[in-house]
Scaffold this active site. Structure first.
Site, short mmCIF file in Angstrom:
data_model
loop_
_atom_site.label_atom_id
_atom_site.label_comp_id
_atom_site.label_asym_id
_atom_site.label_seq_id
_atom_site.Cartn_x
_atom_site.Cartn_y
_atom_site.Cartn_z
N ARG A 162 -6.35 29.62 31.44
CA ARG A 162 -6.40 28.29 32.09
C ARG A 162 -7.55 27.44 31.57
O ARG A 162 -7.75 26.31 32.00
CB ARG A 162 -6.52 28.44 33.61
CG ARG A 162 -5.32 29.10 34.26
CD ARG A 162 -5.44 29.11 35.77
NE ARG A 162 -4.63 30.16 36.35
CZ ARG A 162 -3.33 30.06 36.63
NH1 ARG A 162 -2.69 28.93 36.40
NH2 ARG A 162 -2.66 31.08 37.13
N ASN A 172 -1.31 15.80 37.00
CA ASN A 172 -1.60 17.23 37.14
C ASN A 172 -0.44 17.94 36.45
O ASN A 172 0.63 18.14 37.04
CB ASN A 172 -1.68 17.64 38.61
CG ASN A 172 -2.06 19.12 38.74
OD1 ASN A 172 -1.99 19.87 37.76
ND2 ASN A 172 -2.46 19.53 39.92
N GLU A 211 -6.59 13.45 33.91
CA GLU A 211 -6.02 14.78 34.16
C GLU A 211 -6.69 15.34 35.41
O GLU A 211 -7.92 15.27 35.53
CB GLU A 211 -6.33 15.66 32.94
CG GLU A 211 -5.93 17.11 33.10
CD GLU A 211 -6.33 17.94 31.86
OE1 GLU A 211 -6.79 17.35 30.84
OE2 GLU A 211 -6.22 19.17 31.94
N SER A 248 -7.56 23.21 41.51
CA SER A 248 -8.49 24.34 41.43
C SER A 248 -9.48 24.13 40.27
O SER A 248 -9.23 23.31 39.37
CB SER A 248 -7.71 25.64 41.23
OG SER A 248 -7.02 25.62 39.99
N ALA A 285 1.01 24.19 34.96
CA ALA A 285 0.95 25.17 33.86
C ALA A 285 1.21 24.53 32.49
O ALA A 285 0.77 25.07 31.46
CB ALA A 285 1.96 26.29 34.11
N ARG A 326 2.28 28.15 49.72
CA ARG A 326 1.86 29.44 49.17
C ARG A 326 0.45 29.30 48.62
O ARG A 326 0.01 28.20 48.31
CB ARG A 326 2.80 29.89 48.02
CG ARG A 326 4.26 30.07 48.40
CD ARG A 326 4.49 31.29 49.26
NE ARG A 326 4.01 32.52 48.62
CZ ARG A 326 4.74 33.29 47.80
NH1 ARG A 326 5.97 32.97 47.54
NH2 ARG A 326 4.22 34.38 47.28
N TYR A 370 -5.09 26.73 46.47
CA TYR A 370 -4.69 25.32 46.40
C TYR A 370 -4.81 24.56 47.72
O TYR A 370 -4.53 23.37 47.78
CB TYR A 370 -3.24 25.23 45.88
CG TYR A 370 -3.08 25.81 44.50
CD1 TYR A 370 -3.73 25.24 43.41
CD2 TYR A 370 -2.30 26.95 44.27
CE1 TYR A 370 -3.61 25.77 42.14
CE2 TYR A 370 -2.17 27.50 43.01
CZ TYR A 370 -2.82 26.91 41.94
OH TYR A 370 -2.70 27.43 40.68
N ARG A 413 -11.28 30.41 36.57
CA ARG A 413 -10.08 31.27 36.72
C ARG A 413 -9.79 32.00 35.39
O ARG A 413 -10.68 32.13 34.55
CB ARG A 413 -8.91 30.41 37.21
CG ARG A 413 -9.21 29.75 38.57
CD ARG A 413 -8.05 28.95 39.09
NE ARG A 413 -6.89 29.81 39.36
CZ ARG A 413 -5.66 29.33 39.59
NH1 ARG A 413 -5.46 28.02 39.61
NH2 ARG A 413 -4.66 30.16 39.82
N PRO A 469 5.16 21.62 37.09
CA PRO A 469 5.91 22.71 37.70
C PRO A 469 5.19 23.41 38.85
O PRO A 469 3.99 23.69 38.78
CB PRO A 469 6.10 23.70 36.54
CG PRO A 469 6.02 22.87 35.32
CD PRO A 469 5.08 21.73 35.63
N ASN A 470 5.98 23.68 39.88
CA ASN A 470 5.60 24.46 41.06
C ASN A 470 4.72 23.72 42.05
O ASN A 470 4.43 24.24 43.13
CB ASN A 470 4.92 25.80 40.66
CG ASN A 470 5.86 26.67 39.86
OD1 ASN A 470 6.98 26.95 40.30
ND2 ASN A 470 5.45 27.08 38.67
N HIS A 489 -6.83 18.69 38.23
CA HIS A 489 -6.47 20.03 38.70
C HIS A 489 -7.09 20.25 40.06
O HIS A 489 -8.27 19.93 40.26
CB HIS A 489 -6.96 21.10 37.72
CG HIS A 489 -6.36 20.91 36.37
ND1 HIS A 489 -5.05 21.22 36.10
CD2 HIS A 489 -6.87 20.38 35.23
CE1 HIS A 489 -4.79 20.90 34.86
NE2 HIS A 489 -5.87 20.38 34.30
O1 CA2 Z 1 -5.33 23.68 39.81
C1 CA2 Z 1 -4.33 23.03 39.49
O2 CA2 Z 1 -4.03 21.96 39.97
C2 CA2 Z 1 -3.37 23.63 38.44
O3 CA2 Z 1 -2.93 22.56 37.62
C3 CA2 Z 1 -2.22 24.22 39.23
C4 CA2 Z 1 -1.22 24.97 38.36
C5 CA2 Z 1 -1.91 25.96 37.44
O4 CA2 Z 1 -0.97 26.54 36.56
C6 CA2 Z 1 -3.02 25.31 36.64
O5 CA2 Z 1 -3.67 26.30 35.86
C7 CA2 Z 1 -4.04 24.67 37.56
C8 CA2 Z 1 -0.22 25.73 39.24
C9 CA2 Z 1 0.58 24.83 40.14
C10 CA2 Z 1 1.35 25.69 41.07
O6 CA2 Z 1 1.07 25.26 42.37
C11 CA2 Z 1 1.36 26.08 43.42
C12 CA2 Z 1 0.95 25.66 44.64
C13 CA2 Z 1 1.18 26.43 45.74
C14 CA2 Z 1 1.87 27.64 45.61
C15 CA2 Z 1 2.27 28.06 44.37
C16 CA2 Z 1 2.03 27.28 43.27
#
Ligand code: CA2
Length: 142
Positions: free
Chosen positions: A109, A72, A96, A100, A75, A18, A23, A105, A10-11, A98
């Protein structure tokens, strides 16, 4: 020639639009290019969904024709026993990733259900982590 699934939760469709301070500025389409370059002769199925059930269906699909999964889960990493159960039904390597460094964080997470199945975990290398993950599974497949 094998098929590698690269699954995004998701996202992640918002990547590059953003929160660049967390990211980076690369889009998901750029990440797809990175993965295809890293895969060499192997095929990539590069997919993203905001729906947990869709991610699970793709993991089931990979059971039929996938040699490896790079995921990836976004969330869903921190919430989804269902994604873990689906990955447990897949026989090949699972990495897996990520973007970030999740351990620097928020505390929520720091726990990953997916890590209980993953053969490797990459965090904090930015989008280059995807290429590293794909290169690694290629080395396992070859
Ligand atoms: O660091 C990562 O790749 C995460 O998997 C990204 C997830 C976060 O919930 C994990 O804890 C770590 C969030 C993905 C949302 O990505 C966005 C990218 C740009 C703008 C908004 C959200």
């Amino acid at each position: 020639m094998s098929l590698i699934y690269v699954l995004n939760g998701p996202n992640l469709n918002l990547l590059g639009q953003r929160q660049p301070e967390i990211y980076g500025g690369t889009t998901l389409s750029d990440v797809e290019d990175l993965c295809r370059d890293a895969a060499g002769p192997h095929k990539i199925r590069f997919l993203q969904s905001n729906w947990e059930g869709q991610i699970i269906d793709w993991i089931h699909e990979a059971r039929q024709d996938g040699a490896a999964i790079v995921i990836n889960p976004a969330a869903l990493t921190h919430t989804s026993v269902a994604v873990l159960d689906a990955l447990n039904a897949f026989d090949g390597p699972v990495i897996e990733i990520h973007i970030s460094q999740v351990h620097k964080r928020e505390a929520f997470r720091h726990h990953s259900y997916v890590s209980m199945r993953a053969d490797g975990v990459i965090a904090g290398l930015g989008v280059r982590g995807y290429a590293a993950a794909v290169r690694h599974v290629v080395s396992l497949i070859d």
